[in-house]
Scaffold this motif. Structure first.
Motif, PDB file in Angstrom:
ATOM      1  N   ALA A   1     -17.376  22.200 -26.872  1.00  0.00           N
ATOM      2  CA  ALA A   1     -16.750  20.875 -26.890  1.00  0.00           C
ATOM      3  C   ALA A   1     -15.932  20.680 -25.625  1.00  0.00           C
ATOM      4  O   ALA A   1     -15.159  21.552 -25.228  1.00  0.00           O
ATOM      5  CB  ALA A   1     -15.854  20.734 -28.112  1.00  0.00           C
ATOM      6  N   ALA A   2     -16.108  19.523 -24.990  1.00  0.00           N
ATOM      7  CA  ALA A   2     -15.363  19.202 -23.767  1.00  0.00           C
ATOM      8  C   ALA A   2     -14.894  17.761 -23.825  1.00  0.00           C
ATOM      9  O   ALA A   2     -15.485  16.918 -24.499  1.00  0.00           O
ATOM     10  CB  ALA A   2     -16.249  19.415 -22.544  1.00  0.00           C
ATOM     11  N   GLY A   3     -13.814  17.473 -23.107  1.00  0.00           N
ATOM     12  CA  GLY A   3     -13.294  16.111 -23.043  1.00  0.00           C
ATOM     13  C   GLY A   3     -12.006  15.975 -23.825  1.00  0.00           C
ATOM     14  O   GLY A   3     -12.029  15.861 -25.045  1.00  0.00           O
ATOM     15  N   GLY A   4     -10.871  16.000 -23.136  1.00  0.00           N
ATOM     16  CA  GLY A   4      -9.582  15.768 -23.797  1.00  0.00           C
ATOM     17  C   GLY A   4      -8.925  16.994 -24.381  1.00  0.00           C
ATOM     18  O   GLY A   4      -7.830  16.898 -24.932  1.00  0.00           O
ATOM     19  N   ILE A   5      -9.575  18.167 -24.266  1.00  0.00           N
ATOM     20  CA  ILE A   5      -9.022  19.371 -24.907  1.00  0.00           C
ATOM     21  C   ILE A   5      -8.029  20.060 -23.976  1.00  0.00           C
ATOM     22  O   ILE A   5      -8.398  20.507 -22.893  1.00  0.00           O
ATOM     23  CB  ILE A   5     -10.147  20.339 -25.322  1.00  0.00           C
ATOM     24  N   MET A   6      -6.783  20.123 -24.405  1.00  0.00           N
ATOM     25  CA  MET A   6      -5.706  20.651 -23.572  1.00  0.00           C
ATOM     26  C   MET A   6      -4.915  21.748 -24.273  1.00  0.00           C
ATOM     27  O   MET A   6      -3.988  22.311 -23.696  1.00  0.00           O
ATOM     28  CB  MET A   6      -4.724  19.524 -23.212  1.00  0.00           C
ATOM     29  N   ASN A   7      -5.235  22.022 -25.539  1.00  0.00           N
ATOM     30  CA  ASN A   7      -4.493  23.074 -26.241  1.00  0.00           C
ATOM     31  C   ASN A   7      -5.359  23.703 -27.341  1.00  0.00           C
ATOM     32  O   ASN A   7      -6.431  23.190 -27.687  1.00  0.00           O
ATOM     33  CB  ASN A   7      -3.170  22.538 -26.809  1.00  0.00           C
ATOM     34  N   GLY A   8      -4.871  24.818 -27.861  1.00  0.00           N
ATOM     35  CA  GLY A   8      -5.645  25.606 -28.809  1.00  0.00           C
ATOM     36  C   GLY A   8      -5.784  24.961 -30.179  1.00  0.00           C
ATOM     37  O   GLY A   8      -6.721  25.279 -30.929  1.00  0.00           O
ATOM     38  N   ARG A   9      -4.868  24.052 -30.542  1.00  0.00           N
ATOM     39  CA  ARG A   9      -5.021  23.338 -31.816  1.00  0.00           C
ATOM     40  C   ARG A   9      -6.226  22.404 -31.765  1.00  0.00           C
ATOM     41  O   ARG A   9      -6.994  22.302 -32.718  1.00  0.00           O
ATOM     42  CB  ARG A   9      -3.776  22.502 -32.124  1.00  0.00           C
ATOM     43  N   GLN A  10      -6.370  21.725 -30.622  1.00  0.00           N
ATOM     44  CA  GLN A  10      -7.548  20.862 -30.467  1.00  0.00           C
ATOM     45  C   GLN A  10      -8.819  21.719 -30.492  1.00  0.00           C
ATOM     46  O   GLN A  10      -9.829  21.337 -31.078  1.00  0.00           O
ATOM     47  CB  GLN A  10      -7.469  20.095 -29.151  1.00  0.00           C
ATOM     48  N   MET A  11      -8.743  22.882 -29.848  1.00  0.00           N
ATOM     49  CA  MET A  11      -9.895  23.789 -29.823  1.00  0.00           C
ATOM     50  C   MET A  11     -10.253  24.224 -31.242  1.00  0.00           C
ATOM     51  O   MET A  11     -11.429  24.221 -31.632  1.00  0.00           O
ATOM     52  CB  MET A  11      -9.554  24.998 -28.944  1.00  0.00           C
ATOM     53  N   ALA A  12      -9.238  24.565 -32.030  1.00  0.00           N
ATOM     54  CA  ALA A  12      -9.484  24.944 -33.428  1.00  0.00           C
ATOM     55  C   ALA A  12     -10.138  23.781 -34.172  1.00  0.00           C
ATOM     56  O   ALA A  12     -11.076  23.973 -34.955  1.00  0.00           O
ATOM     57  CB  ALA A  12      -8.170  25.342 -34.104  1.00  0.00           C
TER      58      ALA A  12
ATOM     59  N   VAL B   1      -4.110  30.245 -21.009  1.00  0.00           N
ATOM     60  CA  VAL B   1      -5.055  30.924 -21.909  1.00  0.00           C
ATOM     61  C   VAL B   1      -4.308  31.555 -23.082  1.00  0.00           C
ATOM     62  O   VAL B   1      -4.714  31.418 -24.249  1.00  0.00           O
ATOM     63  CB  VAL B   1      -5.879  31.996 -21.148  1.00  0.00           C
ATOM     64  N   GLN B   2      -3.196  32.204 -22.786  1.00  0.00           N
ATOM     65  CA  GLN B   2      -2.404  32.847 -23.836  1.00  0.00           C
ATOM     66  C   GLN B   2      -1.896  31.809 -24.844  1.00  0.00           C
ATOM     67  O   GLN B   2      -1.972  32.015 -26.061  1.00  0.00           O
ATOM     68  CB  GLN B   2      -1.230  33.611 -23.197  1.00  0.00           C
ATOM     69  N   ASP B   3      -1.395  30.672 -24.333  1.00  0.00           N
ATOM     70  CA  ASP B   3      -0.922  29.600 -25.223  1.00  0.00           C
ATOM     71  C   ASP B   3      -2.057  29.078 -26.104  1.00  0.00           C
ATOM     72  O   ASP B   3      -1.872  28.826 -27.297  1.00  0.00           O
ATOM     73  CB  ASP B   3      -0.330  28.440 -24.408  1.00  0.00           C
ATOM     74  N   PHE B   4      -3.234  28.920 -25.511  1.00  0.00           N
ATOM     75  CA  PHE B   4      -4.399  28.467 -26.289  1.00  0.00           C
ATOM     76  C   PHE B   4      -4.657  29.409 -27.472  1.00  0.00           C
ATOM     77  O   PHE B   4      -4.915  28.958 -28.586  1.00  0.00           O
ATOM     78  CB  PHE B   4      -5.659  28.433 -25.404  1.00  0.00           C
ATOM     79  N   LYS B   5      -4.599  30.701 -27.197  1.00  0.00           N
ATOM     80  CA  LYS B   5      -4.880  31.657 -28.279  1.00  0.00           C
ATOM     81  C   LYS B   5      -3.885  31.492 -29.421  1.00  0.00           C
ATOM     82  O   LYS B   5      -4.256  31.507 -30.594  1.00  0.00           O
ATOM     83  CB  LYS B   5      -4.819  33.095 -27.746  1.00  0.00           C
ATOM     84  N   GLU B   6      -2.608  31.332 -29.052  1.00  0.00           N
ATOM     85  CA  GLU B   6      -1.582  31.193 -30.093  1.00  0.00           C
ATOM     86  C   GLU B   6      -1.724  29.871 -30.841  1.00  0.00           C
ATOM     87  O   GLU B   6      -1.583  29.815 -32.068  1.00  0.00           O
ATOM     88  CB  GLU B   6      -0.180  31.331 -29.471  1.00  0.00           C
TER      89      GLU B   6
ATOM     90  N   PHE C   1      -5.313  27.042 -37.144  1.00  0.00           N
ATOM     91  CA  PHE C   1      -5.965  27.604 -38.332  1.00  0.00           C
ATOM     92  C   PHE C   1      -4.966  27.745 -39.481  1.00  0.00           C
ATOM     93  O   PHE C   1      -5.257  27.381 -40.622  1.00  0.00           O
ATOM     94  CB  PHE C   1      -6.586  28.962 -37.985  1.00  0.00           C
ATOM     95  N   GLU C   2      -3.766  28.227 -39.177  1.00  0.00           N
ATOM     96  CA  GLU C   2      -2.746  28.397 -40.221  1.00  0.00           C
ATOM     97  C   GLU C   2      -2.380  27.055 -40.849  1.00  0.00           C
ATOM     98  O   GLU C   2      -2.198  26.949 -42.059  1.00  0.00           O
ATOM     99  CB  GLU C   2      -1.481  29.054 -39.646  1.00  0.00           C
ATOM    100  N   THR C   3      -2.256  26.018 -39.984  1.00  0.00           N
ATOM    101  CA  THR C   3      -1.920  24.679 -40.482  1.00  0.00           C
ATOM    102  C   THR C   3      -2.979  24.192 -41.461  1.00  0.00           C
ATOM    103  O   THR C   3      -2.665  23.674 -42.535  1.00  0.00           O
ATOM    104  CB  THR C   3      -1.817  23.690 -39.297  1.00  0.00           C
ATOM    105  N   LEU C   4      -4.238  24.374 -41.081  1.00  0.00           N
ATOM    106  CA  LEU C   4      -5.326  23.930 -41.954  1.00  0.00           C
ATOM    107  C   LEU C   4      -5.358  24.773 -43.225  1.00  0.00           C
ATOM    108  O   LEU C   4      -5.518  24.247 -44.337  1.00  0.00           O
ATOM    109  CB  LEU C   4      -6.657  24.017 -41.198  1.00  0.00           C
ATOM    110  N   ALA C   5      -5.151  26.079 -43.050  1.00  0.00           N
ATOM    111  CA  ALA C   5      -5.204  26.992 -44.199  1.00  0.00           C
ATOM    112  C   ALA C   5      -4.129  26.661 -45.226  1.00  0.00           C
ATOM    113  O   ALA C   5      -4.336  26.840 -46.436  1.00  0.00           O
ATOM    114  CB  ALA C   5      -5.059  28.438 -43.715  1.00  0.00           C
TER     115      ALA C   5
END
Lengths: 372, 372
Positions: free
Chosen positions: B220-231, B353-358, B364-368
């Motif tokens: 997925a590409a376009g507008g993704i700036m953080n790991g929550r969006q990636m999740a 990259v580190q921030d994205f991982k966190e 995931f935790e929010t959704l869970a």
């Protein structure tokens, strides 16, 4: 499952179903979602009738009303519909008559209807009062900042007030005005919309809310047609999803069969953000209607003139399209978001809610699988 | 954590960092992401030098190269850069000279540079051959359908080939051509982009792939700036995220300090999808540059003429902006997506990259939490 929206508005699953059609509202709420009736075009008497019908068909489940009190109107509230219609330039009337003539229809079948009453008198406080005589659990305002009287009425009755926004700056204004829920709608959504996409708008609004020291919930809108997308938005921090387009492909909706079949056939590139319906940019299914206006070289009229002129024509075309008029079928259009590209079949409203729940769980499972 | 992309390209975390800057590529891969060098502007000799540098700085981590082989060019491959520059109408040259003069700069400082070689000779097979002499784990093609020689070379070397698309129809063409990975980029992204938003495009492409009986992965590409969006995107079924804009606000990037500060100050509404840089629609930070072109009433030139004219001017302006020229600072622009509205500070590539991982884990935790 446990959701913040369950506490606030009493729904089992935080899927908000915005519709101009009471059947969709009642069916969505019955299935565990939360129906919101778009009441903009009703008189207080009509709204009373619609809400009574919903009360009789919603099995005690919660629902809401969207009353749309615009901050600014192009016309004075005291002038009559006749006066407003007189402002429509004759070449525009000639053009809509030409459209109908070319479709083989009576050219005066859809002349704008006037009257001595202002088209605005039915808006506002009266609709709110009607709504509060019913067990509504949410009042929404779909355009501009919610006015103080709406906020005050919500507080008085203990009913949360939601406001739709398309940009961070608008969200901050709404929070200052005192709303309880923000519906942030990306530019890919149907109807009136901005240009910021949902995936950017949601985190941008949430970030601004956090920085303002608030924790007001945000519902994600714009492009959401299934429960996986809803799960994705909730991973980003949204408290639920607010959907409009997805219900238009269900038989309960106000859409015609012809339009629903067009939805199934469309891809995401078949929408247009155009002023040729209401006078403001709103996203619609692209059809011969837009091409004809563009070719005519007529600029869109301001709100509400454009709607007064175009809505009767489009409704007449809808009717003719169902009766098999091929030109009317080409012209047929309605508000819909880019998500129309995800519509694969016509489904009932209850089935859509059920599918959302299953897809929501599936989205979570997909994400969870990365953490094994 | 376990990801499909780990198997395919060897990265620890499926965050793809597209950059024209070797420093970003190496730092992203070192931090567990996957750097992809945009090699479009390099000669084979330059690319060899860049990849050697990356090999020396990537600590053995995997990375890729984007070689951009366009299907169609506005100009014949046999004509020289001098010939092409001669096609630029004199009023366009006069206008860029005027821009520089008004910024108090020497007006001939950025005249387009010619030469007897075609600007296209460095593209294609030669860049691919250079790339395969290094331990690249991915070859990407950012524009148009990947040509057969690229697919064949990937198969021969056992290296996956990725292609960028902005619409479902283009994705299907790429799959027919034989690519291994689809990068689906929504219209909110920076650089060349379509109009379909990320949240609609990803499920639409995934649906089409499934219906075609394929299971090719989609980034997925376009507008993704953080790991929550990636999740969120991965809950929808994406195999990872492909990001460009987010790295531009890091000191390793090719951007100027002036531009990075503009990124921090911008909201999501400060971008523009404009032809006034490359000749095709590409999303950029809106600046006085676009206003001046619009006011001048000059239509954008076709590709590659527009770039040959504008890039030297924009680079000269960048240089002047860093030296404190206020007019050049107003004009300064670069490709960036709507996600620029989410940039709050300048961070190093490794930290991003580190921030994205966190954030990915937090999403995931929010959704869970909804399933408790």
């Amino acid at each position: 499952m446990a959701f913040r929206m369950t506490e606030m508005v009493g729904c089992e699953f935080p899927l908000f179903a915005f519709s101009h059609c009471r059947d969709v509202v009642a069916a969505a709420s019955r299935a565990g979602g939360f129906g919101v009736l778009g009441a903009v075009s009703y008189t207080p008497e009509q709204l009373e009738q619609e809400l009574r019908w919903i009360d009789d068909h919603v099995d005690g489940k919660p629902y809401g009303v969207d009353v749309l009190i615009p901050e600014v109107q192009a016309v004075d509230k005291k002038i009559s519909a006749d006066d407003i219609i007189a402002m429509i330039p004759s070449q525009y009337r000639d053009f809509t008559r030409q459209i109908l003539r070319e479709a083989g229809m009576a050219e005066d079948i859809a002349d704008p209807q006037g009257g001595s009453q202002s088209p605005n008198t039915s808006l506002g406080q009266e609709l709110l009062e009607v709504s509060f005589n019913h067990p509504v659990r949410l009042i929404a305002n779909a355009l501009g900042t919610a006015p103080p009287e709406m906020i005050a009425a919500g507080k008085k009755h203990g009913i949360p007030v939601a406001a739709l926004v398309g940009a961070k700056e608008h969200a901050m204004k709404q929070i200052d005005a005192g709303v309880d829920i923000i519906v942030a709608q990306g530019g890919e959504g149907g109807g009136h919309c901005g240009e910021v996409s949902t995936i950017v708008l949601i985190p941008e609004v949430l970030q601004a809310i956090e920085e303002a020291g608030s924790d007001i919930p945000v519902l994600a809108a714009g492009g959401i047609m299934n429960g996986r997308q809803m799960a994705g938005m909730m991973a980003m921090g949204a408290a639920g999803a607010w959907c409009g387009s997805v219900w238009l492909a269900s038989p309960e909706a106000e859409t015609t069969e012809v339009f629903r079949e067009k939805m199934v056939a469309a891809t995401s590139r078949d929408t247009i953000r155009s002023k040729y319906r209401t006078g403001k940019y709103s996203r619609q299914l692209r059809s011969a209607w837009h091409a004809m206006w563009e070719d005519a070289g007529l600029a869109a009229l301001p709100m509400p003139l454009m709607s007064l002129l175009s809505e009767p024509v489009l409704r007449a075309l809808d009717k003719a399209s169902v009766n098999g008029n091929p030109k009317a079928q080409e012209l047929s259009s309605y508000w819909v978001g880019q998500g129309v590209g995800l519509v694969r079949e016509i489904r009932g409203t209850g089935a859509i809610v059920q599918d959302f729940k299953e897809e929501f769980a599936a989205g979570f499972e997909t994400l969870a699988a990365n953490f094994d």
